[in-house]
Design an enzyme around this catalytic site. Structure first.
Site, PDB file in Angstrom:
ATOM      1  N   ARG A 167       0.818  -1.199   0.000  1.00  0.00           N
ATOM      2  CA  ARG A 167       0.000   0.000   0.000  1.00  0.00           C
ATOM      3  C   ARG A 167       0.861   1.262   0.000  1.00  0.00           C
ATOM      4  O   ARG A 167       2.021   1.233   0.362  1.00  0.00           O
ATOM      5  CB  ARG A 167      -0.946   0.001   1.210  1.00  0.00           C
ATOM      6  CG  ARG A 167      -2.146  -0.925   1.008  1.00  0.00           C
ATOM      7  CD  ARG A 167      -3.087  -0.948   2.186  1.00  0.00           C
ATOM      8  NE  ARG A 167      -2.491  -1.613   3.333  1.00  0.00           N
ATOM      9  CZ  ARG A 167      -1.966  -0.982   4.364  1.00  0.00           C
ATOM     10  NH1 ARG A 167      -1.990   0.341   4.425  1.00  0.00           N
ATOM     11  NH2 ARG A 167      -1.452  -1.679   5.347  1.00  0.00           N
ATOM     12  N   LYS A 312      -8.363  -2.238   1.717  1.00  0.00           N
ATOM     13  CA  LYS A 312      -8.165  -1.376   2.870  1.00  0.00           C
ATOM     14  C   LYS A 312      -8.865  -0.026   2.703  1.00  0.00           C
ATOM     15  O   LYS A 312      -9.209   0.623   3.699  1.00  0.00           O
ATOM     16  CB  LYS A 312      -6.668  -1.201   3.161  1.00  0.00           C
ATOM     17  CG  LYS A 312      -6.064  -2.418   3.886  1.00  0.00           C
ATOM     18  CD  LYS A 312      -6.811  -2.709   5.184  1.00  0.00           C
ATOM     19  CE  LYS A 312      -6.016  -3.457   6.232  1.00  0.00           C
ATOM     20  NZ  LYS A 312      -5.818  -4.885   6.002  1.00  0.00           N
ATOM     21  N   HIS A 331      -9.516  -3.687  13.369  1.00  0.00           N
ATOM     22  CA  HIS A 331      -8.485  -4.350  12.567  1.00  0.00           C
ATOM     23  C   HIS A 331      -7.997  -5.556  13.368  1.00  0.00           C
ATOM     24  O   HIS A 331      -7.005  -5.486  14.091  1.00  0.00           O
ATOM     25  CB  HIS A 331      -7.321  -3.381  12.271  1.00  0.00           C
ATOM     26  CG  HIS A 331      -6.312  -3.940  11.322  1.00  0.00           C
ATOM     27  ND1 HIS A 331      -4.980  -3.619  11.379  1.00  0.00           N
ATOM     28  CD2 HIS A 331      -6.437  -4.791  10.279  1.00  0.00           C
ATOM     29  CE1 HIS A 331      -4.327  -4.254  10.417  1.00  0.00           C
ATOM     30  NE2 HIS A 331      -5.186  -4.975   9.734  1.00  0.00           N
ATOM     31  N   SER A 349       1.191  -5.941  11.448  1.00  0.00           N
ATOM     32  CA  SER A 349       1.650  -6.946  10.484  1.00  0.00           C
ATOM     33  C   SER A 349       2.713  -7.882  11.079  1.00  0.00           C
ATOM     34  O   SER A 349       3.654  -7.424  11.724  1.00  0.00           O
ATOM     35  CB  SER A 349       2.216  -6.241   9.258  1.00  0.00           C
ATOM     36  OG  SER A 349       2.446  -7.164   8.246  1.00  0.00           O
ATOM     37  N   LYS A 353      -1.926 -12.454  13.805  1.00  0.00           N
ATOM     38  CA  LYS A 353      -3.395 -12.451  13.695  1.00  0.00           C
ATOM     39  C   LYS A 353      -3.885 -13.656  12.904  1.00  0.00           C
ATOM     40  O   LYS A 353      -4.757 -14.397  13.345  1.00  0.00           O
ATOM     41  CB  LYS A 353      -3.902 -11.178  12.988  1.00  0.00           C
ATOM     42  CG  LYS A 353      -3.765  -9.902  13.781  1.00  0.00           C
ATOM     43  CD  LYS A 353      -4.436  -8.735  13.080  1.00  0.00           C
ATOM     44  CE  LYS A 353      -3.875  -8.421  11.701  1.00  0.00           C
ATOM     45  NZ  LYS A 353      -2.501  -7.927  11.718  1.00  0.00           N
ATOM     46  N   THR A 354      -3.292 -13.839  11.731  1.00  0.00           N
ATOM     47  CA  THR A 354      -3.740 -14.933  10.868  1.00  0.00           C
ATOM     48  C   THR A 354      -3.330 -16.278  11.454  1.00  0.00           C
ATOM     49  O   THR A 354      -4.140 -17.203  11.553  1.00  0.00           O
ATOM     50  CB  THR A 354      -3.175 -14.750   9.443  1.00  0.00           C
ATOM     51  OG1 THR A 354      -3.685 -13.532   8.922  1.00  0.00           O
ATOM     52  CG2 THR A 354      -3.582 -15.891   8.533  1.00  0.00           C
ATOM     53  N   ASP A 368      -9.057 -10.452   9.432  1.00  0.00           N
ATOM     54  CA  ASP A 368      -8.504  -9.095   9.346  1.00  0.00           C
ATOM     55  C   ASP A 368      -9.431  -7.923   9.699  1.00  0.00           C
ATOM     56  O   ASP A 368      -8.967  -6.946  10.259  1.00  0.00           O
ATOM     57  CB  ASP A 368      -7.947  -8.872   7.933  1.00  0.00           C
ATOM     58  CG  ASP A 368      -6.935  -7.746   7.848  1.00  0.00           C
ATOM     59  OD1 ASP A 368      -5.943  -7.779   8.599  1.00  0.00           O
ATOM     60  OD2 ASP A 368      -7.130  -6.826   7.042  1.00  0.00           O
ATOM     61  N   ARG A 433       1.265 -12.347  -1.305  1.00  0.00           N
ATOM     62  CA  ARG A 433      -0.028 -12.547  -0.630  1.00  0.00           C
ATOM     63  C   ARG A 433      -0.930 -13.480  -1.423  1.00  0.00           C
ATOM     64  O   ARG A 433      -0.843 -13.566  -2.649  1.00  0.00           O
ATOM     65  CB  ARG A 433      -0.765 -11.211  -0.490  1.00  0.00           C
ATOM     66  CG  ARG A 433      -0.076 -10.187   0.383  1.00  0.00           C
ATOM     67  CD  ARG A 433      -0.675 -10.172   1.774  1.00  0.00           C
ATOM     68  NE  ARG A 433       0.027  -9.245   2.661  1.00  0.00           N
ATOM     69  CZ  ARG A 433      -0.303  -9.059   3.925  1.00  0.00           C
ATOM     70  NH1 ARG A 433      -1.316  -9.697   4.457  1.00  0.00           N
ATOM     71  NH2 ARG A 433       0.389  -8.232   4.682  1.00  0.00           N
TER      72      ARG A 433
HETATM   73  N1  LIG Z   1       5.315 -17.245  18.873  1.00  0.00           N
HETATM   74  C1  LIG Z   1       4.756 -16.934  17.712  1.00  0.00           C
HETATM   75  N2  LIG Z   1       3.464 -16.530  17.650  1.00  0.00           N
HETATM   76  C2  LIG Z   1       2.895 -16.205  16.493  1.00  0.00           C
HETATM   77  N3  LIG Z   1       3.522 -16.239  15.287  1.00  0.00           N
HETATM   78  C3  LIG Z   1       4.805 -16.669  15.286  1.00  0.00           C
HETATM   79  C4  LIG Z   1       5.471 -17.016  16.477  1.00  0.00           C
HETATM   80  N4  LIG Z   1       6.718 -17.373  16.168  1.00  0.00           N
HETATM   81  C5  LIG Z   1       6.834 -17.257  14.846  1.00  0.00           C
HETATM   82  N5  LIG Z   1       5.703 -16.845  14.285  1.00  0.00           N
HETATM   83  C6  LIG Z   1       5.498 -16.562  12.836  1.00  0.00           C
HETATM   84  O1  LIG Z   1       5.161 -15.189  12.682  1.00  0.00           O
HETATM   85  C7  LIG Z   1       4.297 -14.988  11.578  1.00  0.00           C
HETATM   86  C8  LIG Z   1       3.026 -14.263  12.014  1.00  0.00           C
HETATM   87  O2  LIG Z   1       2.431 -13.725  10.853  1.00  0.00           O
HETATM   88  P1  LIG Z   1       0.862 -13.558  10.535  1.00  0.00           P
HETATM   89  O3  LIG Z   1       0.675 -13.702   9.089  1.00  0.00           O
HETATM   90  O4  LIG Z   1       0.039 -14.412  11.440  1.00  0.00           O
HETATM   91  O5  LIG Z   1       0.685 -12.032  10.951  1.00  0.00           O
HETATM   92  P2  LIG Z   1      -0.571 -11.084  10.750  1.00  0.00           P
HETATM   93  O6  LIG Z   1      -0.774 -10.410  12.058  1.00  0.00           O
HETATM   94  O7  LIG Z   1      -1.716 -11.819  10.203  1.00  0.00           O
HETATM   95  O8  LIG Z   1       0.016 -10.044   9.681  1.00  0.00           O
HETATM   96  P3  LIG Z   1      -0.704  -9.187   8.460  1.00  0.00           P
HETATM   97  O9  LIG Z   1      -1.559  -8.112   9.106  1.00  0.00           O
HETATM   98  O10 LIG Z   1       0.413  -8.595   7.707  1.00  0.00           O
HETATM   99  O11 LIG Z   1      -1.529 -10.132   7.668  1.00  0.00           O
HETATM  100  C9  LIG Z   1       3.998 -16.371  11.018  1.00  0.00           C
HETATM  101  O12 LIG Z   1       4.841 -16.618   9.934  1.00  0.00           O
HETATM  102  C10 LIG Z   1       4.321 -17.302  12.198  1.00  0.00           C
HETATM  103  O13 LIG Z   1       4.696 -18.590  11.781  1.00  0.00           O
HETATM  104  O1  LIG Z   2      -3.631  -4.215   3.453  1.00  0.00           O
HETATM  105  C1  LIG Z   2      -2.622  -4.884   3.186  1.00  0.00           C
HETATM  106  O2  LIG Z   2      -1.873  -4.632   2.236  1.00  0.00           O
HETATM  107  C2  LIG Z   2      -2.278  -6.057   4.016  1.00  0.00           C
HETATM  108  C3  LIG Z   2      -2.836  -6.017   5.372  1.00  0.00           C
HETATM  109  O3  LIG Z   2      -3.683  -6.781   5.724  1.00  0.00           O
HETATM  110  C4  LIG Z   2      -2.356  -4.984   6.283  1.00  0.00           C
HETATM  111  O4  LIG Z   2      -1.402  -4.285   5.942  1.00  0.00           O
HETATM  112  O5  LIG Z   2      -2.950  -4.849   7.362  1.00  0.00           O
HETATM  113 CA   LIG Z   3      -2.947 -11.623   8.283  1.00  0.00          CA
HETATM  114 MN   LIG Z   4      -4.629  -6.140   7.753  1.00  0.00          MN
END
Ligand SMILES: Nc1ncnc2c1ncn2[C@@H]1O[C@H](COP(=O)(O)OP(=O)(O)OP(=O)(O)O)[C@@H](O)[C@H]1O
Ligand SMILES: O=C([O-])CC(=O)C(=O)O
Ligand SMILES: [Ca+2]
Ligand SMILES: [Mn+2]
Length: 649
Positions: A167, A312, A331, A349, A353-354, A368, A433
């Site tokens: 973004r 977004k 979020h 990020s 979360k995921t 999300d 992604r």
């Molecule tokens: N203790 C831990 N808890 C959670 N995640 C971990 C941990 N250790 C390593 N990881 C790794 O960290 C990453 C967490 O990324 P995730 O995609 O869940 O983030 P997100 O909050 O969804 O980000 P985005 O908003 O960018 O989508 C994963 O690759 C996961 O395997």
């Molecule tokens: O919007 C995006 O590009 C990816 C996302 O989920 C974030 O940044 O929270």
């Molecule tokens: Ca995510």
């Molecule tokens: Mn997001």
């Protein structure tokens, strides 16, 4: 030179040889190749029953009339504001010339006023509308016409988003008018960079003219928010099949019946991403501009093809519309247990979360964007947008398996022959992604709604290694950390140990909020109080030292911690209070070594630990200075408590 003889005989069952016949099977019924092709495609069932059941308030209309109404509505969307006429539209692929020459679904020219003599070339041509195409049709469009589109070995559509692979928050502008001037958050720290109405119209015209100059445009009519009471109708006009499929996956997909009664949208996106904005235009500081006009209920995208801008952008819209209805937009990820206990996962990020909301023992509501209303929680979206860098089948099997036919895979690298994806390859970008419909996750909860949350989990990837793996928060502490929105990045991937970089993003999503952060915080406090939710701070980052000397907490331990929150066990634990941040740390959690629960035990040098702790505490204090003059909620008491809930030293 003699070429090797080509054998047309094949051996079957040992010695017996059979001559291959190409006419051995039953023959087709068609007499001509044209007839054969016409047999291949069956006409879709009409979405309007000709004489069938009709709703009590809308009279039955013919399919032709319905198409005409839909095209008139789209023509109105695409109307130039200066010429005040919409383009001539026809449904279908321009490659299928028959549409134009033979049975043209003729649309009356759209006029605001009486017809003028204002004839332009664009008014003479047809724009073909590819309306709510299916994933298969969009695949064909992408592969035929968009460079960089390929089918991967698992059936996903690999695409490139062009020059932008993330973004562009510094190019996101919001129209400041009499209403938004007072309603929105402007100025220092705000994501809303102002623009005026006139400049918006210039950019809108630029986008509309670009889209109308094309042979065809893609139009998606879809919904946001699974709560039927607060559903928002969105229309996305775009130039690329990639964008149309992305939104097909990410927004809620209407049924044929819902599409019939769709009417006019509540909000429209004009995505002219390939086409830049004009640097001579007032306010423009680059060739990219993402412009939101809340009064016109429109968003214009120029100069970026990164599809996440649409997702977004709509989230920003929801951050404006929902609070007006006393609904909190979040979020966060969200899942629900078998007993109906809902958990929210906030975090920036890469904090988890995921990863943590995708849990085999629980149902996924969304990864999300959510709403919390008087009805409970609801997902805003119809799909997930997962990071796929270093994705592994073992660690994230559900996401791995969701990458199949229908899924958009952005900016990944694949083997040119086998089309197998190399998820570790960052050649195009690190921000690779996958966008897939939520039902591609086997334990998705559909419809994506749930009761009021029991637990609110704030995730922070603390690269300083000083925050406890888990702590229980008071309401004031939850608000303090929600407004702070802390995580830490490990600076760069270059050699050598780098200092962790603290990031603060209000409400764990400062890029998407429209009102002042304290507005959302007050709503969260009120809802958590009313429904008795407990706040938790979970560090998914470092332990035993900062980045460089310590280690990232094991995902298996974090999962055990999350399990104990869901089950209610952690609420019953004994707690000690931490220094500086004053966090309640549990002394014991099943499946987690007790010595890691208090971070000071894991550091070999207590002085270095204390220095790091004070450093992070100082960064929190400095960040919070921007919020000290705001009242949060109805009375001053909560505000006082929140200000006192930060680090004390
Ligand atoms: N203790 C831990 N808890 C959670 N995640 C971990 C941990 N250790 C390593 N990881 C790794 O960290 C990453 C967490 O990324 P995730 O995609 O869940 O983030 P997100 O909050 O969804 O980000 P985005 O908003 O960018 O989508 C994963 O690759 C996961 O395997
Ligand atoms: O919007 C995006 O590009 C990816 C996302 O989920 C974030 O940044 O929270
Ligand atoms: Ca995510
Ligand atoms: Mn997001």
């Amino acid at each position: 030179m003699r070429l090797a003889k080509i054998h047309t005989e094949k051996k079957v069952d040992g010695d017996q040889t059979v001559v291959c016949h190409d006419d051995s099977g039953p023959t087709v019924k068609a007499q001509t190749i044209h007839e054969l092709h016409s047999l291949q495609k069956k006409k879709s069932a009409p979405t309007t029953p000709i004489n069938g059941t009709k709703s009590s308030f809308s009279p039955t209309i013919s399919e032709e009339e319905l198409h005409k109404q839909q095209l008139q509505s789209i023509s109105a969307s695409l109307a130039s504001l200066t010429r005040e006429t919409g383009p001539k539209l026809v449904k279908g692929d321009p490659a299928n010339r028959k549409a134009e020459n033979q049975k043209v679904t003729h649309v009356e020219h759209y006029h605001h006023h009486a017809p003028t003599l204002n004839i332009s070339d664009s008014a003479l041509k047809f724009t073909h509308v590819l309306y709510n195409l299916s994933p298969a049709e969009l695949y064909e469009q992408a592969i035929k016409y968009e460079k960089g589109s390929f089918i991967t070995s698992t059936g996903a559509l690999a695409t490139l988003s062009g020059a932008k692979t993330g973004r562009s928050p510094r190019d996101k502008r919001v129209v400041k008018d009499k209403t938004t001037e007072n309603e929105l958050w402007w100025g220092k720290g705000s994501p809303n960079i102002e623009m005026d109405e006139q400049t918006f119209l210039v950019n809108r015209e630029r986008a509309v003219d670009y889209l109308n100059s094309l042979d065809k445009v893609f139009v998606n009519d879809q919904f946001l928010n699974w709560d039927p009471e607060h559903r928002i109708k969105v229309r996305i006009v775009s130039a690329r099949a990639y964008h149309s499929l992305f939104m097909h996956n990410m927004c809620i997909r209407p049924t044929p019946e819902e599409l019939e009664s769709f009417g006019s949208p509540d909000f429209t996106i004009y995505n002219a991403g390939k086409f830049p904005c004009n640097r001579f235009t007032h306010y423009m500081t680059s060739s990219t501009s993402i412009d939101i006009n809340l009064d016109r209920k429109e968003m214009v995208i120029l100069g970026t093809q990164y599809a996440g801008e649409m997702k977004k952008g709509l989230f920003s819209l929801m951050h404006y519309l929902m609070p007006k209805r006393q609904i909190l937009s979040l979020h966060s990820g969200c899942n629900v247990g078998k007993d109906g206990d809902v958990a929210l996962f906030f975090g920036l990020s890469g904090t988890g979360k995921t990863t943590l909301s995708t849990d085999h023992n629980r149902y996924l509501i969304g990864d999300d964007e959510h709403c919390w209303s008087e009805n409970g929680v609801s997902n805003i979206e119809g799909g997930c947008y997962a990071k796929c860098i270093d994705l592994s089948r073992e660690k994230e099997p559900d996401i791995w398996n969701a990458i199949k036919f229908g899924t958009v895979l952005e900016n990944i690298v694949f083997d040119e022959h086998t089309r197998e994806v190399d998820y570790s390859d960052k050649s195009v970008t690190e921000n690779t992604r996958a966008a897939y419909p939520i039902e591609y996750i086997p334990n998705a909860k559909i419809p994506c709604v749930g009761p009021h949350p029991r637990n609110v989990i704030l995730l922070a990837c603390d690269a300083f290694g000083v925050l406890p793996p888990v702590s229980k928060l008071s309401l004031a502490q939850t608000m303090y950390h929600f407004i702070s929105g802390y995580t830490a990045l490990v600076a760069g991937t270059e050699e050598g140990v780098k200092e962790p970089q603290a990031t603060f993003s209000a409400c764990f999503g400062a890029a998407f909020i429209m009102l002042h952060p304290t507005k959302y915080a007050a709503m969260l406090a009120q809802k958590m109080q009313k429904h008795g939710a407990t706040g938790w701070l979970v560090n998914t980052g470092w332990s035993g030292g900062s980045y460089g000397s310590g280690n990232r907490l094991k995902l298996a331990y974090t999962r055990k911690i999350i399990d104990s929150i869901h089950s209610g066990e952690l609420l019953k634990a004994n707690y000690t209070k931490s220094e500086v941040f004053g966090l309640e740390i549990p002394t014991e959690i099943e499946g987690v070594p007790s010595e890691i629960l208090d971070p000071q035990n894991t550091w070999s040098d207590k002085k270095v630990y204390m220095d790091a702790l004070l450093k992070l505490g100082g960064l929190f204090k400095k960040n919070f200075e921007g919020f000290v003059n705001y009242q949060i909620g109805e009375d001053n008491q909560l505000t006082e408590e929140i200000l006192a809930a930060g680090p004390i030293f």
